[in-house]
Design an enzyme around this catalytic site. Structure first.
Site, PDB file in Angstrom:
ATOM      1  N   THR A  45     -38.727 -13.283   0.559  1.00  0.00           N
ATOM      2  CA  THR A  45     -38.360 -12.199  -0.352  1.00  0.00           C
ATOM      3  C   THR A  45     -37.423 -11.228   0.372  1.00  0.00           C
ATOM      4  O   THR A  45     -36.870 -11.569   1.428  1.00  0.00           O
ATOM      5  CB  THR A  45     -39.626 -11.491  -0.901  1.00  0.00           C
ATOM      6  OG1 THR A  45     -39.249 -10.617  -1.969  1.00  0.00           O
ATOM      7  CG2 THR A  45     -40.358 -10.693   0.159  1.00  0.00           C
ATOM      8  N   ASN A  46     -37.193 -10.038  -0.176  1.00  0.00           N
ATOM      9  CA  ASN A  46     -36.357  -9.032   0.491  1.00  0.00           C
ATOM     10  C   ASN A  46     -36.951  -7.639   0.277  1.00  0.00           C
ATOM     11  O   ASN A  46     -38.000  -7.503  -0.362  1.00  0.00           O
ATOM     12  CB  ASN A  46     -34.905  -9.133  -0.008  1.00  0.00           C
ATOM     13  CG  ASN A  46     -34.813  -8.904  -1.501  1.00  0.00           C
ATOM     14  OD1 ASN A  46     -35.176  -7.848  -2.007  1.00  0.00           O
ATOM     15  ND2 ASN A  46     -34.353  -9.924  -2.227  1.00  0.00           N
ATOM     16  N   HIS A  47     -36.270  -6.619   0.792  1.00  0.00           N
ATOM     17  CA  HIS A  47     -36.854  -5.272   0.816  1.00  0.00           C
ATOM     18  C   HIS A  47     -36.676  -4.458  -0.461  1.00  0.00           C
ATOM     19  O   HIS A  47     -37.023  -3.287  -0.482  1.00  0.00           O
ATOM     20  CB  HIS A  47     -36.243  -4.466   1.973  1.00  0.00           C
ATOM     21  CG  HIS A  47     -36.723  -4.903   3.312  1.00  0.00           C
ATOM     22  ND1 HIS A  47     -38.034  -4.772   3.695  1.00  0.00           N
ATOM     23  CD2 HIS A  47     -36.076  -5.469   4.352  1.00  0.00           C
ATOM     24  CE1 HIS A  47     -38.174  -5.251   4.921  1.00  0.00           C
ATOM     25  NE2 HIS A  47     -36.994  -5.681   5.341  1.00  0.00           N
ATOM     26  N   SER A  48     -36.124  -5.036  -1.517  1.00  0.00           N
ATOM     27  CA  SER A  48     -35.920  -4.254  -2.745  1.00  0.00           C
ATOM     28  C   SER A  48     -37.259  -3.737  -3.280  1.00  0.00           C
ATOM     29  O   SER A  48     -38.247  -4.466  -3.310  1.00  0.00           O
ATOM     30  CB  SER A  48     -35.257  -5.156  -3.791  1.00  0.00           C
ATOM     31  OG  SER A  48     -35.294  -4.546  -5.054  1.00  0.00           O
ATOM     32  N   ALA A 112     -32.591  -7.618  -7.062  1.00  0.00           N
ATOM     33  CA  ALA A 112     -32.074  -8.271  -5.858  1.00  0.00           C
ATOM     34  C   ALA A 112     -32.681  -9.678  -5.801  1.00  0.00           C
ATOM     35  O   ALA A 112     -33.641  -9.925  -5.059  1.00  0.00           O
ATOM     36  CB  ALA A 112     -32.469  -7.475  -4.621  1.00  0.00           C
TER      37      ALA A 112
END
Ligand code: CTP
Length: 238
Positions: A45-48, A112
């Site tokens: 995943t990512n930091h959004s 994102a």
């Protein structure tokens, strides 16, 4: 007893919504990161956080719109007033956007989505092997590009660009390649802007030419209003 923020939001919609330019319009907002499974217990995943998308959904609802939020794994409260469709992966988000688009006047892609997913998802938890391991990734579909044919001809499309270099050139390239009307550029290296914070400093570029517009550092709710002011003007002309 509803939360005070819920009461305030309803009062604001009553006041703004009656005269708001988004009265009778349908707005689809995407927010947050997607998750791409590696095995039954792990994902990429990512930091959004989803904060910008939630602020946009709330602001559009206050202006009288019927709002759907397609939410990845957001780490903030869902917006008051919007219908929330929860999704997991980028493919799930693409499918949800494609389903909603035929009824959408304004699409705002603030999510994102993960650009890559594991090429295979292990059926069982991957065990340690005592050596290094590599993970093969394959590219996910681009949601804006792959749902292009589901848009109405008059749908206004707003996207975001998160960049670390050649900011304006990269944003303008995405604006044209993904057939957006407006693109909201974030500099990922700038303090107070981007993921996980309450504020944002953005530059807005338009497909219909004109110079780019650099906004000051603002609360994400004020950035949302600035974006909606410009999107409303485009909706008016269609
Ligand atoms: N986006 C999309 N589908 C994806 C990835 C991104 O529709 N699979 C949307 C985002 O929601 C955003 C815009 O495209 O509105 C630009 O996203 P960004 O991550 O900045 O660009 P990418 O196209 O992923 O390009 P790169 O990662 O190479 O900069």
């Amino acid at each position: 007893m509803p939360e005070p923020e819920t009461i305030v939001a309803h009062a604001a919609r009553t006041l703004d919504g009656r005269t708001g330019k988004l009265m009778g319009r349908t707005v689809l907002v995407t927010a947050g990161p997607t998750r791409e499974a590696i095995d039954p217990v792990r994902f990429l995943t990512n930091h959004s956080s989803g904060r910008m998308g939630v602020a946009l959904a709330e602001a559009a609802w206050r202006r009288g719109a019927t709002v759907t939020l397609v939410a990845g794994s957001i780490s903030v409260d869902p917006p008051v007033g919007a219908r929330v469709v929860r999704v997991e992966s980028t493919v799930d988000m693409r499918d949800a956007v494609a389903r909603e688009l035929p009824d959408t006047d304004l699409l705002i892609m603030a999510a994102a989505p993960a650009d890559y997913r594991p090429a295979t998802v292990a059926a069982n938890k991957l065990k340690k092997t005592g050596t290094s391991r590599s993970l093969e990734l394959e590219e996910n579909p681009d949601i804006l590009v792959s749902t292009r044919s589901a848009r109405r001809s008059r749908t206004v499309v707003v996207g975001f660009a998160l960049e670390t270099e050649d900011l304006l050139q990269n944003a303008r390239r995405k604006l044209l390649a993904k057939e957006m009307d407006l693109i909201v550029l974030n500099d990922a290296t700038e303090p107070g802007a981007g993921f996980g914070v309450e504020t944002n400093r953005v530059t807005i570029l338009s497909r219909n030419g004109g110079d780019h517009e650099a906004l000051p550092l603002l609360a994400k709710s004020d950035v949302a209003d600035a974006i909606l002011d410009r999107a409303e003007a485009l909706l008016d002309g269609r």
